[in-house]
Structures are given as C-alpha cells and as structure tokens.
Design a protein around this motif. Structure first.
Motif, PDB file in Angstrom:
ATOM      1  N   ASP A  88       0.840  -1.195   0.000  1.00 50.42           N
ATOM      2  CA  ASP A  88       0.000   0.000   0.000  1.00 50.42           C
ATOM      3  C   ASP A  88       0.877   1.248   0.000  1.00 50.42           C
ATOM      4  O   ASP A  88       1.824   1.357   0.790  1.00 50.42           O
ATOM      5  N   GLY A  89       0.575   2.181  -0.906  1.00 44.51           N
ATOM      6  CA  GLY A  89       1.326   3.430  -0.995  1.00 44.51           C
ATOM      7  C   GLY A  89       2.382   3.453  -2.079  1.00 44.51           C
ATOM      8  O   GLY A  89       2.978   4.501  -2.342  1.00 44.51           O
ATOM      9  N   ASP A  90       2.627   2.299  -2.734  1.00 39.56           N
ATOM     10  CA  ASP A  90       3.630   2.232  -3.802  1.00 39.56           C
ATOM     11  C   ASP A  90       3.126   2.857  -5.090  1.00 39.56           C
ATOM     12  O   ASP A  90       1.917   2.941  -5.348  1.00 39.56           O
ATOM     13  N   LEU A  91       4.082   3.245  -5.931  1.00 36.47           N
ATOM     14  CA  LEU A  91       3.815   3.647  -7.316  1.00 36.47           C
ATOM     15  C   LEU A  91       4.630   2.721  -8.208  1.00 36.47           C
ATOM     16  O   LEU A  91       5.841   2.574  -8.014  1.00 36.47           O
ATOM     17  N   VAL A  92       3.974   2.057  -9.158  1.00 38.59           N
ATOM     18  CA  VAL A  92       4.668   1.145 -10.062  1.00 38.59           C
ATOM     19  C   VAL A  92       4.375   1.540 -11.504  1.00 38.59           C
ATOM     20  O   VAL A  92       3.225   1.805 -11.865  1.00 38.59           O
ATOM     21  N   THR A  93       5.416   1.599 -12.313  1.00 38.69           N
ATOM     22  CA  THR A  93       5.282   1.871 -13.740  1.00 38.69           C
ATOM     23  C   THR A  93       5.511   0.585 -14.512  1.00 38.69           C
ATOM     24  O   THR A  93       6.509  -0.111 -14.287  1.00 38.69           O
ATOM     25  N   VAL A  94       4.586   0.268 -15.407  1.00 43.71           N
ATOM     26  CA  VAL A  94       4.696  -0.928 -16.243  1.00 43.71           C
ATOM     27  C   VAL A  94       4.860  -0.479 -17.694  1.00 43.71           C
ATOM     28  O   VAL A  94       3.975   0.165 -18.258  1.00 43.71           O
ATOM     29  N   ASP A  95       5.991  -0.835 -18.264  1.00 44.85           N
ATOM     30  CA  ASP A  95       6.357  -0.425 -19.627  1.00 44.85           C
ATOM     31  C   ASP A  95       6.455  -1.676 -20.484  1.00 44.85           C
ATOM     32  O   ASP A  95       7.102  -2.660 -20.087  1.00 44.85           O
ATOM     33  N   MET A  96       5.811  -1.667 -21.650  1.00 49.14           N
ATOM     34  CA  MET A  96       5.894  -2.840 -22.524  1.00 49.14           C
ATOM     35  C   MET A  96       5.765  -2.435 -23.984  1.00 49.14           C
ATOM     36  O   MET A  96       5.203  -1.378 -24.313  1.00 49.14           O
ATOM     37  N   VAL A  97       6.311  -3.297 -24.851  1.00 50.06           N
ATOM     38  CA  VAL A  97       6.233  -3.115 -26.301  1.00 50.06           C
ATOM     39  C   VAL A  97       5.591  -4.358 -26.889  1.00 50.06           C
ATOM     40  O   VAL A  97       6.054  -5.474 -26.651  1.00 50.06           O
ATOM     41  N   VAL A  98       4.512  -4.163 -27.644  1.00 49.18           N
ATOM     42  CA  VAL A  98       3.793  -5.268 -28.268  1.00 49.18           C
ATOM     43  C   VAL A  98       4.151  -5.340 -29.750  1.00 49.18           C
ATOM     44  O   VAL A  98       4.136  -4.320 -30.451  1.00 49.18           O
ATOM     45  N   ASN A  99       4.476  -6.546 -30.207  1.00 46.99           N
ATOM     46  CA  ASN A  99       4.778  -6.804 -31.615  1.00 46.99           C
ATOM     47  C   ASN A  99       3.648  -7.643 -32.191  1.00 46.99           C
ATOM     48  O   ASN A  99       3.424  -8.779 -31.783  1.00 46.99           O
ATOM     49  N   LEU A 100       2.920  -7.078 -33.139  1.00 48.49           N
ATOM     50  CA  LEU A 100       1.875  -7.809 -33.847  1.00 48.49           C
ATOM     51  C   LEU A 100       2.219  -7.818 -35.331  1.00 48.49           C
ATOM     52  O   LEU A 100       2.221  -6.769 -35.977  1.00 48.49           O
ATOM     53  N   THR A 223      16.486   6.860  -8.959  1.00 46.78           N
ATOM     54  CA  THR A 223      16.838   8.223  -8.567  1.00 46.78           C
ATOM     55  C   THR A 223      18.047   8.200  -7.633  1.00 46.78           C
ATOM     56  O   THR A 223      18.150   7.349  -6.750  1.00 46.78           O
ATOM     57  N   LEU A 224      18.927   9.142  -7.834  1.00 52.04           N
ATOM     58  CA  LEU A 224      20.138   9.221  -7.019  1.00 52.04           C
ATOM     59  C   LEU A 224      19.806   9.564  -5.573  1.00 52.04           C
ATOM     60  O   LEU A 224      20.458   9.077  -4.642  1.00 52.04           O
ATOM     61  N   ASP A 225      18.768  10.385  -5.376  1.00 47.71           N
ATOM     62  CA  ASP A 225      18.426  10.823  -4.019  1.00 47.71           C
ATOM     63  C   ASP A 225      17.369   9.943  -3.349  1.00 47.71           C
ATOM     64  O   ASP A 225      16.926  10.234  -2.240  1.00 47.71           O
ATOM     65  N   GLY A 226      16.942   8.868  -4.032  1.00 49.35           N
ATOM     66  CA  GLY A 226      15.968   7.955  -3.443  1.00 49.35           C
ATOM     67  C   GLY A 226      14.529   8.418  -3.529  1.00 49.35           C
ATOM     68  O   GLY A 226      13.635   7.774  -2.964  1.00 49.35           O
ATOM     69  N   SER A 227      14.277   9.508  -4.240  1.00 41.33           N
ATOM     70  CA  SER A 227      12.910  10.015  -4.350  1.00 41.33           C
ATOM     71  C   SER A 227      12.091   9.172  -5.327  1.00 41.33           C
ATOM     72  O   SER A 227      12.632   8.393  -6.118  1.00 41.33           O
ATOM     73  N   ILE A 228      10.779   9.335  -5.282  1.00 39.44           N
ATOM     74  CA  ILE A 228       9.867   8.577  -6.135  1.00 39.44           C
ATOM     75  C   ILE A 228       9.931   9.112  -7.564  1.00 39.44           C
ATOM     76  O   ILE A 228      10.068  10.317  -7.795  1.00 39.44           O
ATOM     77  N   SER A 229       9.813   8.193  -8.534  1.00 40.13           N
ATOM     78  CA  SER A 229       9.788   8.563  -9.952  1.00 40.13           C
ATOM     79  C   SER A 229       8.526   8.010 -10.596  1.00 40.13           C
ATOM     80  O   SER A 229       7.993   6.972 -10.176  1.00 40.13           O
ATOM     81  N   CYS A 230       8.044   8.700 -11.616  1.00 39.53           N
ATOM     82  CA  CYS A 230       6.816   8.306 -12.306  1.00 39.53           C
ATOM     83  C   CYS A 230       7.002   8.489 -13.806  1.00 39.53           C
ATOM     84  O   CYS A 230       7.772   9.370 -14.245  1.00 39.53           O
ATOM     85  N   GLN A 231       6.314   7.664 -14.598  1.00 34.68           N
ATOM     86  CA  GLN A 231       6.412   7.771 -16.058  1.00 34.68           C
ATOM     87  C   GLN A 231       5.079   7.454 -16.717  1.00 34.68           C
ATOM     88  O   GLN A 231       4.354   6.553 -16.291  1.00 34.68           O
TER      89      GLN A 231
END
Length: 250
Positions: A88-100, A223-231
């Motif tokens: 609880d409280g996490d932020l997760v980024t899921v990145d994917m590339v689909v080949n059709l 992140t170098l400073d340990g802060s949260i990142s988002c994309q």
C-alpha cells in the motif's frame, strides 16, 4: 534518418496498440498490494500471447522479461521479481512493447497501489499532465524540440524534475528509430514534424532531483536521491492536422 510511415503501416501499429491498451486496462484491476512484480510480468505476457502478439522487449539486447516494472525510486527498466512485493502506498510503472505481425506499439502507464500519499498522487497527476500537454502541440510544423520545452515547463512549475538520461524515440517495425525525443528544453529546435512520423513521448518525472544511478544489472535506473519517480508514455502518429494516440487510454 526518420522513417515516414504509410497509412497502412500506421493501421498495423494501431492493431498492436489495441492489444497493448487492453493489457494496461486489465492491469488496473490486477495491480494491488501483495502481488509481486513478476506476477505483473506473467500476467502481461499471457494476455499478449493470447492475442496473437509477442512481447518485443523479451530478448531485446538480452533483456529477459516481457515488461519493465519500476517501483518507487526506480526510474525505468525495473526487473520483474518474485521478491518485489507491492505494498500500500507504492507507485509502479509498467512499460511494454507489443509486436503484432512485425509492427510495434510502446506504452508505459503508472499505477497507484492502494492509498498513496498526497505527494505521490500529485507526482502521478503532473507526470500524466506533462505527457498530454506535450501531445497537445504535436501536429505538422511543430518543431521536435518544443515537446521537451512544454514538458519541462509543466513539471518544474510543480516543483518536480525531468529525467534527462532517457528519451522518446521513433518506432515502427523497429523498437528504436529516429528521431530522439527529448523531454526537456534545449537550444536545439530539431526538425519540423510531418504527417507519417511515429514516435513515443515518455517523460520520466522525479519527486526530487533529476539525477540517476544504475543498478548492477546494467538495466535498472533509479533516482540518485531515493525520491519517487513516475512515467507515462504513448506512441503517437502525426496526422494531416494533428496527432493520433496509438496507445490511448480512457
């Protein structure tokens, strides 16, 4: 060299995009506290394969997974793992590339796990806004460099920072093509956009400073400073008078 896509080629990429969007939408209900990032990877790969496509990232330059799952201070290319359990409280980024059928679509969406802090929610909202602010200026005649200028303005106004080590990119039958798309302002204006250009915009925004460090696996940056990142990332096609988002969400 920038490869201009035909309308037929863009239609093929849109079919790949539909599968990718389907996966992301199903992730909205799947991602929750207590699951692992490997669970996410397995879930995504299963849907991609069931829809007659394949995960383009798997095996790319030796990358071993179908997705990148980046949690909290991980900026991008996070390795899925049975040992990384979402809470609880996490932020997760899921990145994917689909080949059709040889044509690709690429998109990263971020997800909030359970109840998150106000600061994390604001980072999430601003990151998404910066992407759509940039998309709003994409049309024939816009200079490529204007994209980064818009993103940086949106982000820094809110006290966040733009990662400078990774860029958006052209895409088609290859995952990475020209042009490179910077997410911050430079003196280089770049070429003018024209119909048939297809590329990603994928700002990575940090709660703290923009600097990063690389994990020992050679892929994962954090992140170098340990802060949260988002994309957030979309694949876009320039049209006669604007832009079409190949990986649109609703």
């Amino acid at each position: 060299m920038i490869i201009i896509k035909t309308e037929e080629e863009i239609e093929k990429m849109k079919l790949a995009g539909k599968i990718l969007v389907k996966v992301h939408k199903e992730l909205r209900n799947f991602i929750k506290s207590g699951i692992s990032t490997m669970d996410i990877d397995n879930f995504c790969e299963k849907i991609i394969l069931e829809n007659g496509a394949k995960p383009e990232q798997k095996g790319y330059m030796g990358y071993p997974f179908a997705t990148c799952t980046s949690v909290n201070d991980e900026i991008c290319h996070g390795f899925p793992s049975d040992k990384v359990i979402l809470k609880d409280g996490d932020l997760v980024t899921v990145d994917m590339v689909v080949n059709l059928d040889g044509w690709l679509a690429d998109s990263a969406w971020s997800y909030l796990v359970g109840d998150v802090s106000d600061d994390v929610k604001r980072l999430y909202d601003v990151t998404k806004k910066s992407l759509y602010d940039a998309i709003a200026i994409v049309k024939p005649g816009t200079r490529l460099g204007e994209i980064g200028e818009v993103i940086q303005k949106t982000v820094e106004k809110e006290g966040f920072s733009v990662v400078k080590d990774f860029v958006g990119h052209g895409i088609g039958s290859n995952m990475h093509e020209d042009p490179q798309v910077l997410h911050y302002k430079t003196k280089i204006k770049g070429p003018r956009l024209q119909k048939g250009m297809v590329f990603t915009i994928e700002p990575m925004i940090n709660m703290g400073e923009y600097k990063m460090k690389m994990d020992s696996n050679g892929w994962t940056s954090r992140t170098l400073d340990g802060s949260i990142s988002c994309q957030f990332e979309h694949t876009l096609a320039v049209t006669d008078d604007g832009v079409e988002i190949i990986t649109e969400q609703d």
